[in-house]
Enzyme design. Structure first.
Site, PDB file in Angstrom:
ATOM      1  N   GLY A  23       0.837  -1.194   0.000  1.00 41.23           N
ATOM      2  CA  GLY A  23       0.000   0.000   0.000  1.00 41.23           C
ATOM      3  C   GLY A  23       0.875   1.248   0.000  1.00 41.23           C
ATOM      4  O   GLY A  23       2.076   1.196   0.300  1.00 41.23           O
ATOM      5  N   CYS A  24       0.253   2.389  -0.338  1.00 38.88           N
ATOM      6  CA  CYS A  24       1.024   3.638  -0.411  1.00 38.88           C
ATOM      7  C   CYS A  24       1.461   4.095   0.979  1.00 38.88           C
ATOM      8  O   CYS A  24       2.641   4.407   1.188  1.00 38.88           O
ATOM      9  CB  CYS A  24       0.214   4.714  -1.128  1.00 38.88           C
ATOM     10  SG  CYS A  24      -1.524   4.784  -0.633  1.00 38.88           S
ATOM     11  N   TYR A  25       0.552   4.121   1.947  1.00 43.10           N
ATOM     12  CA  TYR A  25       0.962   4.511   3.305  1.00 43.10           C
ATOM     13  C   TYR A  25       2.041   3.554   3.835  1.00 43.10           C
ATOM     14  O   TYR A  25       3.058   4.008   4.380  1.00 43.10           O
ATOM     15  CB  TYR A  25      -0.234   4.511   4.262  1.00 43.10           C
ATOM     16  CG  TYR A  25      -1.205   5.661   4.090  1.00 43.10           C
ATOM     17  CD1 TYR A  25      -0.796   6.982   4.236  1.00 43.10           C
ATOM     18  CD2 TYR A  25      -2.556   5.419   3.819  1.00 43.10           C
ATOM     19  CE1 TYR A  25      -1.704   8.033   4.105  1.00 43.10           C
ATOM     20  CE2 TYR A  25      -3.466   6.459   3.695  1.00 43.10           C
ATOM     21  CZ  TYR A  25      -3.041   7.768   3.840  1.00 43.10           C
ATOM     22  OH  TYR A  25      -3.930   8.798   3.715  1.00 43.10           O
TER      23      TYR A  25
END
Ligand SMILES: NC(=O)c1ccc[n+]([C@@H]2O[C@H](COP(=O)([O-])OP(=O)(O)OC[C@H]3O[C@@H](n4cnc5c(N)ncnc54)[C@H](OP(=O)(O)O)[C@@H]3O)[C@@H](O)[C@H]2O)c1
Length: 352
Positions: free
Chosen positions: A156-158
């Site tokens: 995921g980006c986070y």
């Protein structure tokens, strides 16, 4: 590089090409010198020119969108990116692997090793056996395993923006793993192409808010990786925020130090892990800026030690669609195909 010159290069397909992550994959792959873009799929836009959906791609991408069909993908491609909402990829991946294709999935479906953690955060998993085989695609950290994988669960980006700064200091044992706080801000493209009441322009423009406070699905993803790295329990409070910009993500991470470590030692540790000419750029104690990584694969990391409070503060900036999604997926493809790591990802950043 013309289509003709690309005839013998590995063929890649993008499933879910019309979404924001999928379209970003198409952008990067269209300029990739060592692969050919073979096939794009869509559910709503079958038969439509990709460049009619994204006019920026006129004279750049000539493909029409096809319906998802594993037979066609197996015929046209060697490697498949899946850029669909979670739950769909786990239905498609077993058939694609059975046809001999390599798969990079951008959803959460293959990011977890612990099935229960996935089930709690998402839903039942229909092919849990594959979770043991899938490799977590944090490119800089797990490059060796990614290179041998046939299935990669792209992070995921986070998680990417939090794990890249944290893992090196966790490996050193320098931070108290019971005291981690990550405060992150994302541009609105992180929510995908379909506007909702909370991501509508009128609710986002000139606004700044936290959401899913200590309840976001990326928290268990980050924790699972940190537990694996540290070999012990980890407590992480994670608070994401939505900010009024299209792309970009900044994470500020706070942790108590377990021993007297100064800024320079942390900076050296990060430089040792990531080198000086890769995609993770260490900015010393300068706070990184999303503007400097916009449209690029870079993750910029800054370090401050707050001596008075015995806190390590790590700051990172990425482009959520590039290092946080499509760019890292292409970085993983390069590893899986044995290509040079920067292939297709070398576009210089915008100075402003
Ligand atoms: N956006 C980001 O910054 C980001 C970062 C990291 C990871 N990701 C992950 O990447 C994946 C895609 O995210 P996104 O932001 O690109 O989402 P998006 O903009 O909403 O795009 C979703 C894509 O999936 C297709 N789709 C949706 N429902 C479908 C269905 N029932 N059957 C077949 N196709 C369907 C859509 O196709 P059509 O509309 O053409 O029919 C569209 O191409 C997600 O798993 C997300 O978690 C996104």
């Amino acid at each position: 590089v013309t289509a003709d010159c690309k005839r013998n290069l590995p063929r890649v397909a993008v499933v879910g090409a019309t979404g924001y992550a999928g379209a970003e994959l198409v952008r990067i792959l269209a300029g990739h010198p060592k692969v050919q873009l073979a096939c794009l799929t869509s559910r709503q836009h079958v038969g439509v020119d990709f460049a009619d959906i994204y006019p920026a791609m006129k004279n750049v991408v000539a493909h029409k969108c096809l319906a998802y069909d594993p037979e066609i993908l197996a015929d046209k491609a060697d490697i498949v990116f899946i850029a669909l909402p979670h739950k769909l990829p786990m239905q498609f991946v077993p058939q694609l692997l059975a046809k001999g294709l390599k798969v990079i999935d951008l959803s959460a479906d293959f990011r977890f090793r612990n099935v229960e953690a996935y089930v709690q955060a998402y839903q039942q998993h229909t092919c849990p056996d594959l979770l043991q085989e899938a490799v977590y695609g944090l490119s800089e950290i797990y490059a060796d395993r990614i290179g041998k994988a046939r299935l990669v669960g792209n992070p995921g980006c986070y998680p990417t923006s939090i794990l890249l700064p944290l893992i090196p200091v966790v490996r050193k044992g320098w931070v108290d793993l019971q005291t981690l706080v990550a405060d992150s801000k994302s541009g609105v493209s992180g929510a995908g192409a379909t506007a909702t009441p909370t991501t509508h322009y009128c609710r986002v423009n000139e606004s700044f808010k936290a959401y899913k406070v200590a309840a976001h699905r990326h928290q268990p993803e980050i924790t699972e990786v940190l537990v694996r790295e540290a070999g012990c329990e980890v407590k992480l409070t994670f608070v994401p925020h939505l900010i009024p910009m299209t792309r970009g993500m900044e994470s500020t991470i706070y942790a108590d130090l377990t021993e007297p470590v100064d800024e320079q030692q942390v900076i050296e540790c990060l430089r040792e892990t990531y080198g000086s000419d890769g995609f993770v750029r260490i900015c010393g104690n300068r706070p990184p800026d999303t503007l400097d990584v916009r449209g690029t694969i870079y993750c910029d990391i800054g370090v401050v030690v707050d001596d008075r409070n015995n806190k390590l503060i790590l700051m990172s900036a990425i482009d959520n669609l590039v290092k946080g999604a499509a760019g890292q997926a292409v970085q993983n493809m390069n590893l899986m195909l044995g290509l040079e790591p920067p292939a297709g990802l070398e576009n210089p950043p915008f100075p402003v």
